[in-house]
Design an enzyme around this catalytic site. Sequence first.
Site, short mmCIF file in Angstrom:
data_model
loop_
_atom_site.label_atom_id
_atom_site.label_comp_id
_atom_site.label_asym_id
_atom_site.label_seq_id
_atom_site.Cartn_x
_atom_site.Cartn_y
_atom_site.Cartn_z
N HIS A 132 0.88 -1.18 0.00
CA HIS A 132 0.00 0.00 0.00
C HIS A 132 0.92 1.23 0.00
CE1 HIS A 132 -4.29 1.38 1.14
NE2 HIS A 132 -3.61 2.48 0.84
N TYR A 307 -14.96 5.01 -4.48
CA TYR A 307 -15.22 6.29 -3.81
C TYR A 307 -16.21 7.17 -4.57
CZ TYR A 307 -11.68 5.12 -0.45
OH TYR A 307 -10.99 4.49 0.55
N GLU A 364 -12.25 -1.03 0.16
CA GLU A 364 -12.30 0.33 0.70
C GLU A 364 -13.54 1.01 0.16
OE1 GLU A 364 -8.96 2.95 -0.03
OE2 GLU A 364 -7.54 1.34 0.41
O1 IFM Z 1 -6.60 6.99 1.94
C1 IFM Z 1 -6.72 6.42 0.67
C2 IFM Z 1 -6.20 5.01 0.65
O2 IFM Z 1 -4.88 4.93 1.08
C3 IFM Z 1 -6.25 4.46 -0.75
N1 IFM Z 1 -7.58 4.60 -1.29
C4 IFM Z 1 -8.22 5.88 -1.20
C5 IFM Z 1 -8.17 6.38 0.24
C6 IFM Z 1 -8.85 7.76 0.34
O3 IFM Z 1 -8.23 8.66 -0.50
#
Ligand code: IFM
Length: 462
Positions: A132, A307, A364
């Site tokens: 990451h 997102y 995520e």
């Molecule tokens: O914080 C980040 C993460 O490290 C990777 N994906 C998007 C998140 C929000 O920007």
Amino acid sequence: MSATQQRGRLALRPQDFPADFLFGAATASYQIEGAVSEGGRTPSIWDTFCATPGRIRGGDTGEVACDHYHRTREDIALMRELGIGAYRLSLAWPRILPGGGDRVNPVGLAFYDRLVDDLLEAGITPWITLYHWDLPQPLEDAGGWPTRDITDRFASYAATAAGALGDRVHDWITLNEPWCSAFLGYGSGIHAPGRVDPADAVRASHHLLLAHGKAVEAVRSAAPQARVGITLNLYPVTPADDRDTSHDLARRLDGLHNRWFLDPVFRGSYPEDVLADLDPVLERGWLHEGDLEVISAPLDFLGVNYYTRHNVRSSPYPGTNLADFSGRYLPRAVNGWEVDPDGLSEVLTRVSRDYTGIPLYITENGSAWEDEVGADGSVDDPERTAFLVDHLRACLDARAEGANLAGYFAWSLLDNFEWAEGFATRFGLVHVDYETQRRTMKSSGRWYSGFIGEHRTGILTA
Ligand code: IFM
């Protein structure tokens, strides 16, 4: 919106998720650990990037971040309070292999070893991401992701990690969002290492994918019962108007952002139209015979980070190539990202329909808001709760449309270091006061905990 989707919108009931649906939360090493010079860890590209004036908002760095390195017990207690069944963490490569070399750092490894044991003891399944974004700095100095040799370094690191932890950790993610590593790191320079060279960015993307393929093999050899996947950040890209140029722009962005990663991983080929788009920047020799077979090694699951959507129109000025990310006039989070839950169901159904039937996990999904600590010490974030509700509904919609979605990890467990945005942007279910390191469960965290609890109770009483 289809009839099934309309039905899905009526209510969000925990019992509509299957009994084995996984609810979790995610973090990443550099964003929370701190302790960058402790326990034998050496610098990563993010330490260097943060030390370069002007790169990070407010001059913030991950030097201390959430001090998770010293507070794992407290943070696991928060996970228990949330009731999550799984926790997605990432390993810091330079903590395990200082300088990115071959020498294993026993102290670094011991940190993750204990963390894994403590998680298991708490009844929480650890999911590990190998990369990451904290590339050991010497590997960047040797050329970074645009160089091919790095793919073997990564495979060897993957073998070490899986060899040490694979007896207890079964779920492995090779890379998080390789699009960001390649195109933000080497294309726009917004992320570490901050280089700006389109050809390098494309080469980096290929080597990241090749490293992924080699790591799949390395993890499976070291830990035969491992389930291995990759996490891609996928965005629906839609044209905002009917002009041909806007449609072509949407095709190009979708090509580079989504299909450039999905096609090689699931079809063993790069998309022809994107290869043609990239022809002016690509030098010969970047793709070797056999690479695509390595990259398309069968996976056990796909991690999807979602997102927002890109709703784009091309510039109305002839001869210019500018994209206008106009959006759909939906509410926006504080970082400007439109809240567009339909985009999540679109992404999931597209992947299941066009690419693969393997299980999908949202690794995520989350949003950033102006969270404030009230006079009574509480943090009320109704916008984040609404975001969660709407996106979990979108998960049900996608499942009703046939997507093989098996789990959801909220981003993020804690407020943390949001890369170039520093600490100003908060995504956590738990608020962190960076001065005192005090953690406070936000109202969204309490809501998520209640939702997971009801899901679990439903299973127990069924
Ligand atoms: O914080 C980040 C993460 O490290 C990777 N994906 C998007 C998140 C929000 O920007």
